[in-house]
Scaffold this motif. Structure first.
Motif: not given
Length: 478
Positions: A163-181, A422-428
């Motif tokens: 959730r942190v890397v995809t929605k809260l921080q929005r790091l826009n990482l490669a799918y391979s990198q996210i899948a590895a987490i 504010s970032k968490h509110i935007v995610a909501y």
């Protein structure tokens, strides 16, 4: 067929690159500059609210895990001799393992793993009561409501990391990198797998929430990952984490004066003899003698630990690398239902690991001072949830006005909402705006779910000291 070109891909949510090495370096930069990573420097590894900078935080632990993962990845590459499409993906393979390890604790709450218990305990009692009182549903939507309640009552640092890397921080990482987490492959809204499930181990804990279900499904589709299966490099991260724990807890225990050098040696010796383990016993006897002969007292433990850690880490890296390659097809397809370090129960390395784990559990994790600090952390987190409860008591219409900065009758809620990130509110807001408002009942179920997620995001993302200060501030106000 094992071909890592099918796993280490260029896919990402926005602005994909056309070169794998540039894509990998971009991810490295995004991760190293992420605020959530920096916050790990003030989150507990074992000792909550620790002032001694020499004692490990989540960040220093993660740095050690990333180095060990790099070592494992390079060893696997050396043994695989350029096969499996890895001849052109060496940098991607190593960096993905390293960065995944750096991120592996990014979703962990303040005050250590005991905080997960505290969050789930509050949500399973007070949270459920609030949900039932605020959101009234008919029989048609009861099953859906219970599914989301189950999701909320299964907070886990691994799922929160996604959730942190995809929605809260929005790091826009490669799918391979996210899948590895994605260490575990079961949704928090799903039932635990039974012992007869072939992927029981991979599903033993929640790996993602309902809120990230769609992005996880999209990632799995793009990189050919079947349901319930794990990304291959995740096995490396897990092994690196397990190896890094072994000596670290004992070093921190000595720094905290919970144990002395002679205590460590005696406990290892006794545990080895009790378990009839000889590999580790011979190792520690040799290095204990050398440390006593070669160094004066303040440095004896340092020499002993350095020698033991180097020898043991190298041996364990070789061991898990061999296990990885011996079971390569199952690991590549994500169907290997074991941790690399736990696969061969009769191995001398597995037994050595068990000895050190037993000592940590018996004499460090259960030490009175640590348990006292954990109880303090539990009190702080529970009080924070209680103090923010007014936000969860509002109707969906009232909360909508709040996030639009409109006035409502609840004065306290108007003040509390301004304390949230504010970032968490935007995610909501992003999650709620995509909901179907035509089905009013189902909308209210989902809206309250995302509102509760907002609160969990905020509190679980706090550092130890920030949570303590927030607790003091709110308790004084009330």
């Amino acid at each position: 067929m094992i071909d890592y070109n099918r796993k280490l891909t260029l896919h990402r949510e926005l602005y994909p690159f056309d070169d794998i090495n540039i894509s990998i370096e971009s991810d490295r930069g995004r991760i190293l500059s992420a605020p959530a990573l920096r916050r790990l420097q003030k989150k507990t590894q074992v000792f909550p609210l620790e002032l001694n900078a020499a004692v490990r935080s989540r960040l220093t632990h993660s740095l050690e895990v990333s180095q060990t993962a790099r070592f494992i990845a390079k060893t696997i590459l050396k043994k695989s001799k350029g096969k499996y499409g890895l001849d052109k993906l060496e940098n991607a393979f190593i960096s993905t393992a390293e960065m995944t390890s750096l991120l592996h604790d990014i979703g962990n709450p303040p005050f250590g793993h005991f905080a997960e218990v505290a969050i789930n305990s509050w949500m399973s009692t007070k949270g459920v009561e609030l949900f039932n009182s605020v959101v009234k549903v008919s029989e048609n939507n009861e099953e859906f409501k219970q599914m989301l309640l189950k999701d909320l009552c299964n907070f886990d640092g691994n799922a929160q990391a996604i959730r942190v890397v995809t929605k809260l921080q929005r790091l826009n990482l490669a799918y391979s990198q996210i899948a590895a987490i994605l260490k575990y492959t079961r949704g928090a809204y799903e039932d635990k797998a039974g012992k007869n499930d072939k992927l029981f181990y991979l599903k033993k804990k929640p790996g993602f929430y309902y809120s990230e279900k769609s992005i996880v499904e999209k990632i799995k589709k793009e990189i050919n990952l079947e349901d319930g299966c794990r990304f291959p490099i995740t096995y490396i991260m897990e092994a690196a984490d397990d190896i890094s724990y072994l000596n670290a807890d004992m070093e921190d225990a000595v720094d905290k004066r919970i144990l002395k050098f002679d205590d460590i040696y005696r406990l290892i010796k006794e545990e080895c003899e009790q378990m009839n383990e000889t590999y580790l016993l011979d190792l520690v006897k040799k290095f204990y003698t050398k440390a006593k002969e070669k160094e004066s007292e303040p440095y004896q433990f340092n020499l002993f630990l350095t020698l033991t850690r180097a020898k043991l880490t190298h041996a364990l890296v070789e061991h898990v690398s061999n296990i990885y390659l011996e079971n390569h097809e199952d690991i590549f397809n994500g169907k290997f239902n074991y941790a690399l370090l736990e696969f061969d129960k009769e191995s001398k390395y597995t037994k050595a690991v068990e000895v050190l784990q037993n000592i940590s559990i018996k004499y460090i994790y259960n030490h009175k001072d640590i348990q006292t600090l954990e109880l303090k952390g539990q009190k702080i987190l529970t009080s924070l949830f209680e103090n923010y409860t007014p936000l969860l008591k509002l109707s969906s219409d009232e909360f909508e006005k709040l996030v639009k900065q409109e006035r409502i009758s609840c004065f306290l809620s108007q003040r509390l909402i301004r304390r949230l990130s504010s970032k968490h509110i935007v995610a909501y807001k992003d999650a709620v705006k995509n909901l179907d408002k035509e089905d009013k009942e189902k909308f209210e179920i989902q809206e309250w779910y995302y509102r509760a997620r907002l609160l969990v995001d905020y509190i679980s993302g706090m550092t130890d000291d920030f949570a303590l200060n927030e607790y003091k501030t709110l308790e004084a106000l009330i």
